[in-house]
Motif scaffolding. Structure first.
Motif, mmCIF file in Angstrom:
data_model
loop_
_atom_site.group_PDB
_atom_site.id
_atom_site.type_symbol
_atom_site.label_atom_id
_atom_site.label_comp_id
_atom_site.label_asym_id
_atom_site.label_seq_id
_atom_site.Cartn_x
_atom_site.Cartn_y
_atom_site.Cartn_z
ATOM 1 N N GLY A 228 23.525 34.302 -12.990
ATOM 2 C CA GLY A 228 22.286 34.932 -12.591
ATOM 3 C C GLY A 228 21.115 34.268 -13.288
ATOM 4 N N PRO A 229 19.916 34.795 -13.044
ATOM 5 C CA PRO A 229 18.724 34.165 -13.603
ATOM 6 C C PRO A 229 18.583 34.411 -15.108
ATOM 7 C CG PRO A 229 18.142 36.105 -12.374
ATOM 8 C CD PRO A 229 19.601 35.951 -12.212
ATOM 9 N N TYR B 123 16.150 22.971 -24.622
ATOM 10 C CA TYR B 123 15.821 22.511 -23.273
ATOM 11 C C TYR B 123 15.318 23.622 -22.367
ATOM 12 C CZ TYR B 123 17.936 18.086 -24.528
ATOM 13 O OH TYR B 123 18.203 16.900 -25.127
ATOM 14 N N HIS B 124 15.748 24.849 -22.638
ATOM 15 C CA HIS B 124 15.319 25.931 -21.753
ATOM 16 C C HIS B 124 14.187 26.731 -22.360
ATOM 17 C CE1 HIS B 124 19.482 25.793 -19.698
ATOM 18 N NE2 HIS B 124 18.600 25.049 -19.053
ATOM 19 N N LYS B 125 14.471 27.271 -23.552
ATOM 20 C CA LYS B 125 13.475 28.157 -24.135
ATOM 21 C C LYS B 125 12.356 27.384 -24.794
ATOM 22 C CE LYS B 125 17.000 31.605 -24.683
ATOM 23 N NZ LYS B 125 18.140 31.954 -25.511
ATOM 24 N N TYR C 32 18.347 23.780 -16.369
ATOM 25 C CA TYR C 32 17.457 24.223 -15.269
ATOM 26 C C TYR C 32 16.003 23.861 -15.586
ATOM 27 C CZ TYR C 32 21.296 27.295 -13.856
ATOM 28 O OH TYR C 32 22.487 27.786 -13.455
ATOM 29 N N PRO C 33 15.235 23.691 -14.521
ATOM 30 C CA PRO C 33 13.786 23.758 -14.740
ATOM 31 C C PRO C 33 13.431 25.225 -14.996
ATOM 32 C CG PRO C 33 14.288 23.432 -12.415
ATOM 33 C CD PRO C 33 15.598 23.375 -13.142
ATOM 34 N N THR C 34 12.498 25.486 -15.890
ATOM 35 C CA THR C 34 12.259 26.889 -16.271
ATOM 36 C C THR C 34 10.897 27.373 -15.819
ATOM 37 O OG1 THR C 34 11.451 26.091 -18.377
ATOM 38 C CG2 THR C 34 13.738 26.824 -18.304
ATOM 39 N N GLU C 35 10.794 28.656 -15.744
ATOM 40 C CA GLU C 35 9.492 29.289 -15.513
ATOM 41 C C GLU C 35 9.452 30.558 -16.349
ATOM 42 O OE1 GLU C 35 9.562 30.193 -11.369
ATOM 43 O OE2 GLU C 35 10.859 31.913 -11.635
ATOM 44 N N ALA C 36 8.300 31.096 -16.526
ATOM 45 C CA ALA C 36 8.170 32.301 -17.336
ATOM 46 C C ALA C 36 8.664 33.495 -16.543
ATOM 47 C CB ALA C 36 6.722 32.515 -17.742
ATOM 48 N N GLY C 37 9.505 34.288 -17.171
ATOM 49 C CA GLY C 37 10.063 35.442 -16.486
ATOM 50 C C GLY C 37 9.158 36.651 -16.619
ATOM 51 N N ALA C 38 9.700 37.790 -16.201
ATOM 52 C CA ALA C 38 8.920 39.016 -16.214
ATOM 53 C C ALA C 38 8.567 39.431 -17.637
ATOM 54 C CB ALA C 38 9.699 40.122 -15.514
ATOM 55 N N ASP C 39 9.524 39.232 -18.537
ATOM 56 C CA ASP C 39 9.272 39.656 -19.918
ATOM 57 C C ASP C 39 8.713 38.521 -20.762
ATOM 58 O OD1 ASP C 39 11.546 38.262 -19.561
ATOM 59 O OD2 ASP C 39 12.794 39.448 -20.949
ATOM 60 N N ASN D 67 9.895 35.647 -21.265
ATOM 61 C CA ASN D 67 10.851 34.611 -21.639
ATOM 62 C C ASN D 67 11.030 33.632 -20.493
ATOM 63 O OD1 ASN D 67 11.282 35.747 -24.110
ATOM 64 N ND2 ASN D 67 13.008 37.000 -23.401
ATOM 65 N N ALA D 68 11.510 32.437 -20.872
ATOM 66 C CA ALA D 68 11.750 31.437 -19.841
ATOM 67 C C ALA D 68 13.001 31.811 -19.071
ATOM 68 C CB ALA D 68 11.920 30.069 -20.491
ATOM 69 N N ILE D 69 12.947 31.694 -17.760
ATOM 70 C CA ILE D 69 14.135 31.899 -16.930
ATOM 71 C C ILE D 69 14.252 30.725 -15.978
ATOM 72 C CG2 ILE D 69 14.142 34.428 -17.029
ATOM 73 C CD1 ILE D 69 12.849 34.220 -14.141
ATOM 74 N N PRO D 70 15.465 30.473 -15.473
ATOM 75 C CA PRO D 70 15.607 29.367 -14.519
ATOM 76 C C PRO D 70 14.841 29.671 -13.234
ATOM 77 C CG PRO D 70 17.660 30.589 -14.756
ATOM 78 C CD PRO D 70 16.757 31.061 -15.831
ATOM 79 N N THR D 71 14.298 28.624 -12.644
ATOM 80 C CA THR D 71 13.507 28.830 -11.433
ATOM 81 C C THR D 71 14.379 29.206 -10.256
ATOM 82 O OG1 THR D 71 13.599 26.463 -11.162
ATOM 83 C CG2 THR D 71 11.559 27.362 -12.029
ATOM 84 N N GLY D 72 15.643 28.797 -10.273
ATOM 85 C CA GLY D 72 16.511 29.152 -9.167
ATOM 86 C C GLY D 72 17.921 28.697 -9.441
ATOM 87 N N PRO D 73 18.849 29.122 -8.587
ATOM 88 C CA PRO D 73 20.231 28.685 -8.817
ATOM 89 C C PRO D 73 20.414 27.218 -8.460
ATOM 90 C CG PRO D 73 20.090 29.926 -6.783
ATOM 91 C CD PRO D 73 18.725 29.968 -7.394
ATOM 92 N N LEU D 74 21.467 26.632 -9.051
ATOM 93 C CA LEU D 74 21.817 25.251 -8.719
ATOM 94 C C LEU D 74 22.450 25.256 -7.337
ATOM 95 C CD1 LEU D 74 22.180 22.309 -9.946
ATOM 96 C CD2 LEU D 74 24.531 23.025 -10.366
#
Lengths: 159, 593, 409
Positions: free
Chosen positions: A155-156, B50-52, B163-170, B172-179
């Motif tokens: 998941g994300p 690499y992610h955070k 993953y390429p990351t983007e800022a999540g709701a909270d 924190n960095a989250i992946p932009t989408g599934p592989l």
């Protein structure tokens, strides 16, 4: 047995015998090693035909002599041979047609052609054939429509 | 053979010491804990950097070194003075995309790698990134490491996606989408296959619970394992990469010497090129029975040749090592592994990866009096390390590094040691006293090319340097294509990404666990090897009876009360994994950025 | 006529028995001897009378014969025996009282007095006469013998003292700066003398390191030569100082024997070995050079470590000498074994052992027995066939290449 220096020694008989023996031994050894060419009467014999390493290479008929070879076939030569073979085939057809025309007789030539026995296939050739067949099968049934939703894992988040 | 072991000793070493007891299980469990912790540590490092983005990017060679150091530090405290031998069973390797195994460069390899591989195009993602030394979004990163305590070995491989990351709701960095794409197919296939095999092995303890679709006279056999894995791989248009295996491990015999030692009483399923050949032949519907069967090789001892004719029995320990490569969108081909060339000074093709292997395995069958004093000293050090693969940096006095705070002087000392070790190592390698663990790239050669090639040398040209398992000296026995010929065909090949998962499981009988029999998963599992976010367009077809069996198995493994008992080893808690790691950046890294 | 006769005696016997009896008689023997000497035989009566005469005469005759040679010899033997006994006793006495005597030797008069004081009256009387008689001793052995008979009546103690007296009278004092071996060789100092003796006669004092009383040692030796007239090395005793000196020079006995335990003990009072008792291993210093170290690198610090060595004794297990340091010293004769450079035995760790045990590779070529057997059979049949063919072909060999008509031969 009379000694070597005996007067009564039959010179020719023993010598000839030995020679024949040694020759035959050498011959059988060569034969076992596969170095002898097939007899002229043999069906695979190429006696009387034009000898060409390039054509042999092209046809893959050159017997292997080991892991290293210095017999090569250039691309250009291969192309030429290919072309020539095509011409030969065409010429044969032409000759056949002409002959038929000239004779004016109805001879089923295809039956004669099929009768000529193909050389027995080796195990590897059989495997190759089977694999080619499998390849063709898989390529023909390549397209499969995906109707499911697929699989999603994780998941994300970063586990 | 220079030395022979007496029959009694053989009995003790190979059998008596492998009988599963509490003490043995204890060692396995601690080794598993350390493995789990180390995997979590390395994964955490990658996530952080690499992610955070909470720390600077950590280069691959640093990841390897830190992973090894971490394992070594953890090992120092466990079973101290109780066991004679303990250590790293598999140095941390970080393989990206098509690199299937063996990527563990030393710290001083970085600039040489970059200069030697300047011609590698960015399209060859795995090779390009590996040579570059840093990960990038879209990479499928395989982390492999292992630990042994008194020879009881655990190993783990886990595949992570960067993953390429983007800022999540909270925030924190989250992946932009599934592989997506074929990497995702392979990922899903591997993950599912791994979980299925774990539950399959667990059901060997309670064969009555085995689903009927899978049950072949109520036993878990090698054939069943192979069929399950192959079925899942086929569903996801994948191919099981040669080198994958589900095999029994014994004390000190965890597959680290495969291809060097022809191991007695080998028990397990292993995938080779010949299996792909056989599968292909079976597809063509002719009477292929006589074509598929191959006369067994006479070169090796029968008990050393892997066959599928075995039954998984309780009390054994298995390593499940599955690697899959996606074939979707490719011409039908044979997936094989190419050994990466060393720095040899010859002219390479520009797009070819050039690297030297980082890990070496000692071959004890060879004896030779070395000329150089350096090499003799090095050999003594290597011998002291044991029978598992070692990296040269493990031999240095500066090792292990303090992972929480890496000191630049320690790194400098390490590099200095490495220089002299390299000198000695060349003589050792030249005399085959040690064998490098090759870096392998997965390649797919189209069948068409293989079938059309002329093969004048036949089966005679065998490559002595390839580490083939006994009985597998000829990669394609039915076509009569030798390893040398296959190597020459690699020029027609395309590289394919590989996803790898592996774990070690113990089939505990009831008397060891003092309860019901259960499978103890020493490494991997939901705690440390959670799958990354991937989406494959394929799915398992539920209408197939066999696949239904697989689903039932998955259901059973989730059922705590009546299902299959599986327990997982948890990582150690006391280790502060979140500790930020700062690597003193060498100057050349700056120029690269 | 009887056939039993004796020709030498011109006799006839009635029976064989009588003849035999006669043959055994002395008369017959005597006549036989006469016959050999071509003398006429004697008759029995004359023989008997002759025997009678002879049996009266022989006593003085034989005595006279003996006195000429044997008596002298017997006397001499007795004398020598006596002398030997006396000398032995004297030696014993000297050795026993060496300590006192070495001190008293300078004052022979005192010693004399001491001897006189302890002697009995009769001995006193004899002693006073002794020096006088001593001169005539050699010329009159008979007298001497008589005298020795007298001496035998004395106790061994008295004898020894008498001998001491004799010796002391004969004594020649050799001063410290005079050479022990050459007569009349004087030097300015004692050291110079020692140097001369070392250079010229090879007189070497052993273990000078522990020698505390050098002058005492030399004085003792000079007394041994001068007073006892005894050779330093062997048990030769000269009659005089000159004799013993000549012996020592000719036999090259100009050294102090230092091999056996007794020889060492003899001169041990001049030495002080107490410094070595702390260092146990120095006890072997005598044959130290015969041992060599097994570990050459340990050998160098051997000497340094000696001081802090614990008080353990070293022992020799027959092959090696174990020093308290832990160093094992091997004998030179086993040098070739210590010199060899063997590869140390490898001890496998458990991991290595397991891997080795699991190994099934073998590097020896393996022959298929069946294949080898069939191959052998083929070879055997080949040989057999060849032999048979040879035999058969030999049958048809024409031994007569040219035709010869038998009739024309």
């Amino acid at each position: 047995m009379p000694s070597k220096n005996s007067i009564n020694r039959p010179k020719q008989k023993i010598n000839l015998n030995r020679k024949v023996h040694s020759l035959s031994k050498k011959r059988t050894e060569r034969e076992r090693a596969g170095l002898l060419k097939p007899a002229r009467s043999h069906e695979t014999s190429k006696s009387g035909q034009i000898k060409s390493v390039a054509i042999d290479l092209y046809k893959g008929e050159l017997p292997s002599t080991g892991p290293i070879t210095n017999k090569t076939l250039s691309k250009k030569r291969a192309k030429k041979i290919e072309r020539n073979l095509k011409y030969i085939e065409q010429r044969k057809l032409l000759v056949d047609v002409q002959k038929k025309y000239e004779d004016g007789m109805e001879v089923d030539s295809t039956a004669a052609l099929t009768k000529s026995k193909a050389p027995k296939k080796t195990q590897i050739a059989k495997v190759k054939d089977a694999l080619f067949q499998a390849l063709e099968d898989t390529t023909s049934t390549g397209l499969v429509l995906e109707n499911g939703s697929g699989t999603t894992l994780g998941g994300p988040f970063f586990p | 053979m220079a030395l022979a072991i007496s029959h009694e000793d053989t009995q003790v070493l190979l059998h008596d010491k492998n009988v599963l007891q509490d003490s043995v299980l204890d060692k396995y469990r601690s080794a598993g804990q350390i493995t789990q912790t180390a995997l979590r540590f390395v994964a955490g490092l990658i996530n952080d950097s690499y992610h955070k983005g909470s720390s600077a990017r950590v280069a691959i060679h640093d990841l390897c070194l830190l992973g090894d150091s971490f394992m070594d530090t953890c090992l120092e405290s466990s079973f101290k003075n109780k066991v004679a031998e303990r250590g790293i069973a598999h140095p941390t390797t970080i393989d990206i995309d098509e690199i299937a195994s063996g990527w563990c460069p030393e710290v001083d390899d970085a600039d040489q790698l970059r200069s030697a591989n300047s011609g590698v195009p960015p399209e060859a993602s795995g090779s390009y990134r590996s040579a570059d030394g840093y990960l990038a979004p879209g990479d499928v990163v395989k982390i492999t490491l292992g630990v042994h305590i008194d020879g009881y070995t655990t190993q783990v491989s886990h595949t992570m996606v960067v993953y390429p990351t983007e800022a999540g709701a909270d925030g924190n960095a989250i992946p932009t989408g599934p592989l997506l794409g074929n990497k995702a197919d392979a990922y899903a296939a591997t993950h599912i296959a791994m979980e299925t095999i774990v539950s399959l092995l667990a059901s060997a303890l309670t064969p009555e619970k085995l689903p009927r679709a899978l049950a072949s006279n109520g036993q878990v056999t090698g054939h069943l394992i192979r069929t399950v894995v192959d079925t899942i791989a086929r569903t996801y248009r994948c191919c099981v990469v040669p080198g994958s295996k589900v095999r029994r491990v014994r004390r000190f015999l965890a597959g680290q010497n495969e291809g060097i030692v022809a191991e007695r009483e080998y028990k397990g399923v292993a995938w080779f090129e010949s299996d792909q050949e056989a599968a292909m032949l079976q597809k063509s519907a002719e009477n292929t029975k006589d074509l598929v069967t191959v006369a067994p090789s006479k070169r090796a001892n029968v008990s050393a040749v892997p066959t599928d004719d075995f039954v998984v029995s309780p009390g054994e320990v298995y390593v499940i090592d599955l690697q899959m490569a996606p074939l979707d969108g490719l011409a039908p081909g044979l997936v094989t592994l190419e050994n990466v060339d060393n720095f040899s000074g010859k002219s390479h093709r520009a797009d070819q990866l050039v690297a030297r292997p980082g890990a070496y395995v000692r071959d004890f069958a060879h004896t030779h009096i070395l000329k150089l004093k350096t090499s003799r000293q090095l050999l003594t050090k290597i011998d002291r390390q044991g029978v598992y693969p070692i990296k040269l940096s493990h031999l240095s006095d500066a090792f292990p590094l303090d992972v929480a705070d890496v000191d630049a002087t320690q790194l400098a000392a390490l590099s200095k040691d490495l220089k002299s070790y390299r000198l000695g190592m060349s003589e050792i390698l030249n005399n085959y006293l040690a064998v490098p663990n090759p870096i392998r790239i997965a390649k797919c050669i189209p069948w068409e090319k293989i079938l059309k090639t002329a093969n004048p040398t036949g089966t005679m040209g065998s490559d002595a340097t390839t580490r083939a398992l006994p009985g597998q000296e000829l990669p394609l026995p039915r076509l009569g294509i030798s390893s040398l010929k296959l190597k020459s065909l690699l020029k027609h090949s395309v590289s394919v990404p590989v996803v790898r998962e592996s774990c070690t499981v113990v089939l505990c009988t009831a008397d060891v666990t003092a309860g019901k029999p259960e499978l103890l998963r020493l490494s991997g599992g939901s705690k440390t090897c959670q799958p990354s976010w991937v989406h494959s367009k394929f799915e398992l077809d539920q209408s197939d009876a066999f696949i239904q069996g697989i689903f039932q198995l998955a259901q059973l493994s989730k059922d705590k009360r009546f299902g299959i008992a599986i327990r997982e080893t948890q990582p150690l808690k006391k280790q502060n994994l979140a500790s930020s790691v700062s690597i003193p950046a060498p100057t050349q890294d700056v120029d690269m950025a | 006529m009887s056939s039993y006769t004796c020709n030498s005696c011109t006799l006839q016997f009635p029976t064989g028995m009588d003849q035999r009896e006669h043959m055994k008689s002395d008369w017959h023997r005597y006549n036989l001897k006469r016959r050999v000497a071509q003398l006429p035989p004697l008759d029995e009566t004359t023989f008997n009378s002759k025997v009678k005469v002879l049996s009266e005469q022989p006593q003085p005759e034989s005595n006279r014969q003996m006195t000429k040679k044997e008596l002298r010899r017997r006397e001499k033997e007795a004398l020598l025996e006596k002398k030997k006994q006396l000398l032995e006793m004297a030696r014993m006495n000297i050795l026993r009282n060496m300590g006192e005597h070495s001190a008293e030797a300078e004052k022979p008069e005192e010693a004399k007095e001491h001897g006189e004081a302890s002697a009995t009256n009769s001995a006193d009387f004899m002693n006073t006469q002794e020096p006088v008689k001593n001169l005539a001793k050699q010329e009159h052995p008979l007298e001497e013998a008589q005298e020795s008979e007298q001496e035998e009546q004395l106790t061994p103690d008295q004898l020894a003292e008498r001998l001491m007296e004799e010796k002391l009278a004969n004594k020649v004092e050799i001063p410290l700066n005079t050479c022990l071996f050459c007569p009349k060789r004087e030097f300015t100092s004692f050291e110079e003398n020692l140097d001369h003796m070392y250079r010229k006669h090879g007189f070497f004092i052993p273990e000078q390191k522990y020698l505390v009383d050098k002058e005492g040692l030399v004085k003792y030796l000079s007394e041994k030569i001068g007073l006892g007239n005894v050779c330093l090395v062997c048990s030769y005793q000269g009659r005089s100082l000159e004799a013993v000196r000549a012996h020592m020079l000719s036999k090259n006995h100009c050294r102090i024997p230092y091999e056996t335990e007794d020889e060492r003990l003899e001169i041990c009072e001049f030495y002080d070995f107490s410094s070595t008792y702390a260092e146990n291993n120095q006890a072997t210093s005598g044959n130290d050079d015969e041992w060599e170290d097994i570990n050459s690198d340990e050998a160098e610090d051997l000497d340094d470590e000696d001081e802090e060595v614990p008080q353990e004794y070293l022992y020799n297990d027959g092959v090696e000498l174990h020093l308290p340091t832990g160093v094992k010293v091997g004998h030179r004769s086993l040098q070739r074994y210590y010199r060899q450079n063997l590869k140390p035995e490898t001890v496998l760790s458990e991991g290595q052992g397991t891997v080795m045990a699991a190994e099934t590779r073998h590097f020896a070529t393996i022959f298929d027995r069946k294949q080898v057997a069939t191959q052998k059979k083929v070879w055997q049949t080949e040989v057999k066939d060849k032999k048979r063919d040879d035999k058969r072909s030999a049958k048809f060999i024409n031994n007569q290449p040219h035709y010869r008509d038998q009739l024309l031969q």
